[in-house]
Design a protein around this motif. Structure first.
Motif, short mmCIF file in Angstrom:
data_model
loop_
_atom_site.label_atom_id
_atom_site.label_comp_id
_atom_site.label_asym_id
_atom_site.label_seq_id
_atom_site.Cartn_x
_atom_site.Cartn_y
_atom_site.Cartn_z
N UNK A 29 6.78 29.98 5.24
CA UNK A 29 6.22 31.33 5.08
C UNK A 29 7.21 32.33 4.48
N UNK A 30 8.49 32.20 4.79
CA UNK A 30 9.50 33.09 4.21
C UNK A 30 9.66 32.83 2.72
N UNK A 31 9.66 31.54 2.34
CA UNK A 31 9.76 31.22 0.91
C UNK A 31 8.52 31.70 0.16
N UNK A 32 7.36 31.60 0.79
CA UNK A 32 6.13 32.08 0.16
C UNK A 32 6.18 33.60 -0.03
N UNK A 33 6.69 34.30 0.98
CA UNK A 33 6.81 35.75 0.83
C UNK A 33 7.82 36.10 -0.27
N UNK A 34 8.92 35.37 -0.31
CA UNK A 34 9.91 35.60 -1.36
C UNK A 34 9.30 35.38 -2.75
N UNK A 35 8.53 34.31 -2.89
CA UNK A 35 7.89 34.03 -4.19
C UNK A 35 6.92 35.15 -4.56
N UNK A 36 6.14 35.61 -3.59
CA UNK A 36 5.18 36.69 -3.84
C UNK A 36 5.89 37.95 -4.31
N UNK A 37 6.97 38.32 -3.62
CA UNK A 37 7.68 39.54 -3.97
C UNK A 37 8.35 39.42 -5.33
N UNK A 38 8.88 38.26 -5.65
CA UNK A 38 9.49 38.09 -6.98
C UNK A 38 8.45 38.25 -8.09
N UNK A 39 7.21 37.88 -7.80
CA UNK A 39 6.15 37.98 -8.81
C UNK A 39 5.52 39.37 -8.85
N UNK A 40 5.31 39.99 -7.67
CA UNK A 40 4.50 41.21 -7.61
C UNK A 40 5.22 42.40 -6.99
N UNK A 41 6.49 42.24 -6.61
CA UNK A 41 7.18 43.31 -5.93
C UNK A 41 6.72 43.41 -4.48
N UNK A 42 7.11 44.48 -3.81
CA UNK A 42 6.79 44.62 -2.38
C UNK A 42 5.44 45.29 -2.13
N UNK A 43 4.75 45.72 -3.16
CA UNK A 43 3.47 46.41 -2.97
C UNK A 43 2.48 45.62 -2.13
N UNK A 44 2.35 44.29 -2.30
CA UNK A 44 1.39 43.56 -1.47
C UNK A 44 1.72 43.59 0.02
N UNK A 45 2.95 43.94 0.40
CA UNK A 45 3.35 43.94 1.80
C UNK A 45 3.03 45.24 2.51
N UNK A 46 2.71 46.28 1.74
CA UNK A 46 2.55 47.60 2.35
C UNK A 46 1.33 47.70 3.26
N UNK A 47 0.33 46.88 3.02
CA UNK A 47 -0.87 46.93 3.86
C UNK A 47 -0.65 46.25 5.20
N UNK A 48 0.12 45.16 5.19
CA UNK A 48 0.28 44.38 6.42
C UNK A 48 1.51 44.78 7.24
#
Length: 267
Positions: A126-145
């Motif tokens: 899950x940490x690697x998946x979050x890292x991959x997401x942030x590298x692709x889209x920045x931290x914006x997808x994390x702001x809701x959760x």
């Protein structure tokens, strides 16, 4: 060097405060007035967070950064100020950095406080998946959760302090944030807890869903003679700042009485 802020009497014992992933040194502001009366307090920003550049990472490529790398950056700060020993308190990832320092550099850590932290933050994937997401889209997808993970009451996100903390997450450098996720993915200090000899306080959040109380109990059970305190807070321990301040000051006062505060200071 890590971006940092230093305050308190020049001749007071040094105290280093570490922030959690996604936040900045601001997460410790509620406790700063009290702590800075007694200590030379150094707060720092993680790489890619607040004022710290991701460029200071020794190996920012995916999967390379470790908690040990982050701990080395903290030691660089201590060395800059000539501190051969210092007290340390950290929240979540900031606590993991302190745990690593106390286990691998025991001569440097005069006392340790671990707030809503852990010896192991779960499976790596899950940490690697979050890292991959942030590298692709920045931290914006994390702001809701993130409010649901950070705060016991999600409405705290609408408070001035809550908005400020979430603003740091929104502005975080994807490279630095993702590297910190990689560090958490690889982190497992459970086998080394018994080697920690520094006087240790473990603070668990009764309402923390990111690192539930079992994580605090595991730390306390693994570190000899540590003290476990539970306070009514979520993962960042921001809802009840006075409760955190009180247990931390009591911990440091006890360390003082036992002589752990008599640490060398620079001329």
């Amino acid at each position: 060097m890590l971006h940092h802020h230093l305050v308190g009497p020049a001749d007071a014992p040094p105290l280093v405060l570490g922030p959690s992933l996604g936040t900045s040194k601001a997460v410790w502001e509620p406790q700063l007035p009290s702590l800075s009366r007694r200590f030379r307090v150094l707060r720092f920003d993680l790489p890619g967070h607040g004022g710290s550049s991701a460029d200071i990472l020794p190996a920012p490529e995916p999967g390379r950064t470790t908690v040990g790398d982050l701990a080395s950056l903290v030691l660089d700060l201590a060395n800059q100020y000539g501190w051969s020993r210092f007290h340390y308190a950290g929240i979540s990832l900031g606590g993991a950095i302190g745990t690593h320092l106390a286990a691998h550099h025991p001569d440097r850590v005069a006392s340790l406080a671990l707030v809503c932290s852990s010896a192991h933050f779960g499976a790596a994937q899950p940490w690697h998946e979050r890292a991959d997401l942030v590298r692709l889209q920045g931290t914006a997808p994390l702001l809701e959760t993130s409010p649901g993970r950070w705060f016991a009451d999600r409405s705290f996100a609408d408070s001035p302090f809550g908005r400020r903390l979430l603003g740091t997450l929104a502005a975080a450098d994807p490279v630095g944030y993702a590297a910190c996720c990689d560090a958490l993915a690889a982190y497992d200090l459970r086998p080394d807890l018994a080697t920690i000899s520094a006087p240790t306080l473990v603070v668990g959040g009764a309402l923390d869903t990111a690192t539930p109380l079992k994580h605090a109990r595991e730390l306390a059970e693994g570190i000899a003679d540590s003290v476990l305190e539970t306070i009514p807070c979520g993962h960042l321990a921001v809802e009840t700042p006075r409760a955190l301040q009180d247990v931390l000051v009591d911990h440091l006062r006890t360390a003082c009485a036992e002589g752990a505060m008599r640490v060398p200071l620079p001329d």
